[in-house]
Design a protein around this motif. Structure first.
Motif, short mmCIF file in Angstrom:
data_model
loop_
_atom_site.label_atom_id
_atom_site.label_comp_id
_atom_site.label_asym_id
_atom_site.label_seq_id
_atom_site.Cartn_x
_atom_site.Cartn_y
_atom_site.Cartn_z
N ARG A 227 41.47 35.41 32.43
CA ARG A 227 42.83 35.71 31.96
C ARG A 227 43.70 36.22 33.10
N PHE A 228 43.13 37.08 33.93
CA PHE A 228 43.91 37.68 35.00
C PHE A 228 44.25 36.66 36.09
N VAL A 229 43.25 35.95 36.62
CA VAL A 229 43.52 35.02 37.72
C VAL A 229 44.40 33.86 37.27
N SER A 291 44.10 49.76 42.01
CA SER A 291 45.01 48.68 42.43
C SER A 291 45.24 47.68 41.31
N ILE A 292 44.16 47.24 40.66
CA ILE A 292 44.31 46.25 39.58
C ILE A 292 45.08 46.86 38.41
N ASP A 302 45.45 41.37 29.03
CA ASP A 302 44.50 42.14 28.24
C ASP A 302 43.21 42.31 29.05
N MET A 303 42.94 43.54 29.51
CA MET A 303 41.79 43.80 30.38
C MET A 303 41.08 45.08 29.94
N GLU A 307 40.32 48.47 32.26
CA GLU A 307 41.08 49.64 31.82
C GLU A 307 40.12 50.78 31.47
N ALA A 308 38.98 50.46 30.90
CA ALA A 308 37.99 51.50 30.57
C ALA A 308 37.49 52.18 31.84
#
Length: 331
Positions: A227-229, A291-292, A302-303, A307-308
């Motif tokens: 999702r991120f890349v 950083s992320i 949505d990560m 995030e945790a």
């Protein structure tokens, strides 16, 4: 790039740089190698191995031109291999005068934290190194297994696969198989993200979660990485390829993973500082987590796993509380 005539230099003296030096000397007659301290160089020459990392790897030091002057290494090298922790890259390169005309293969598995830049972005911004001159080295591959000549696989990413193939000639040998990619940004970001996931896997281990949970964590993690890349650099890529899924798996599961070890300490109740001191090596994922988190404030991907980890490391929320919520999000 001409491997028969070009001189190769290494910037970095840790375990990964040492492993890469071993690989390079399978293919080239000599290398130039930068060490910060002359005393370390003298000890290396005397004992024939890196005094701090991968002691079992013995080198023919007559094939190594050591120097504690980084600009001397750069001046006498056509191809540079950079393998230093990303958090320290600005410090290591602070005195560099010129990188123009150099081919650069980045073995840096992280993000330059002060400005949240990928290594390729950092080199372009501060040294005007065009992306066409840069290759990015991706796993799955641990330095410790290279030292033992265990069969390993590496991917080189460049702006085109044709350029990547030239870099692969430097590192392919009997125990290293290579492949080429045109996904510089995706492979760099995946390398950053898998370190954060490995910390999460370590925290889960420290919290006594079992194999079943780890399997779900890693399978959800590769979806998170995709999702991120895909958001930050949307191109056609196979997220199941070794440079993405393979690198994630080895970092999340291996006994050699310093990020997983760091996470396990956190899961067992260590403070961040105590874990860093006991590890005595850089866990890239600690810096990458912040950083992320900051980069994703813009993209809003949505990560939940990343995030945790951020909540545990930077918000200092107890791991059992954060993972209690995360387990439900992974359903």
């Amino acid at each position: 790039m001409n491997l028969k005539t070009d001189k190769v230099g290494i910037i970095g003296s840790g375990s990964w740089a040492t492993a890469l030096a071993k690989i390079l000397l399978e293919n080239v007659n000599e290398i130039n190698w930068y060490f910060r301290k002359q005393s370390t160089i003298e000890t290396f020459k005397k004992n024939k191995h890196n005094p701090r990392y991968l002691h079992e790897v013995e080198f023919d030091t007559s094939k190594i031109n050591f120097c504690d002057d980084i600009n001397c290494i750069i001046a006498h090298s056509d191809i540079l291999i950079i393998a230093v922790p990303s958090a320290f890259l600005p410090t290591v390169l602070a005195d560099v005068k010129d990188l123009s005309g150099k081919y650069i293969l980045s073995g840096v598995k992280g993000i330059v934290t002060d400005e949240n830049l990928l290594v390729a972005e950092y080199l372009l911004k501060y040294f005007n190194v065009d992306h066409d001159m840069i290759g990015v080295l991706a796993g799955p591959c641990h330095a410790e297994e290279v030292a033992r000549e265990k069969l390993s696989y590496l991917t080189v990413a460049c702006t085109t696969e044709e350029k990547a193939m030239k870099f692969t000639q430097l590192i392919e040998c009997d125990y290293i198989y290579t492949s080429a990619s045109d996904d510089i940004w995706g492979t760099e970001y995946a390398a950053v993200l898998k370190n954060i996931i490995a910390i999460a896997a370590g925290i889960a281990h420290g919290q006594r979660f079992g194999d079943n949970f780890h399997a779900v964590l890693v399978s959800r993690a590769i979806q998170e990485i995709k999702r991120f890349v895909d958001q930050v650099h949307p191109i056609d890529r196979d997220i199941k390829a070794p440079a993405y899924l393979g690198d994630l798996m080895v970092t999340a599961y291996s006994q050699f993973s310093r990020n997983r070890t760091f996470g396990s300490m956190i899961g067992k109740g260590y403070s961040v500082k105590a874990a860093q001191l006991e590890l005595n090596m850089v866990a890239e994922g600690y810096y990458a987590t912040k950083s992320i988190h900051q980069i994703n404030e813009k993209h809003q991907v949505d990560m939940p796993i990343c995030e945790a980890v951020y909540q545990i490391l930077y918000d200092k929320i107890p791991p059992h509380k954060v993972f209690g919520e995360l387990t439900r999000k992974l359903c």
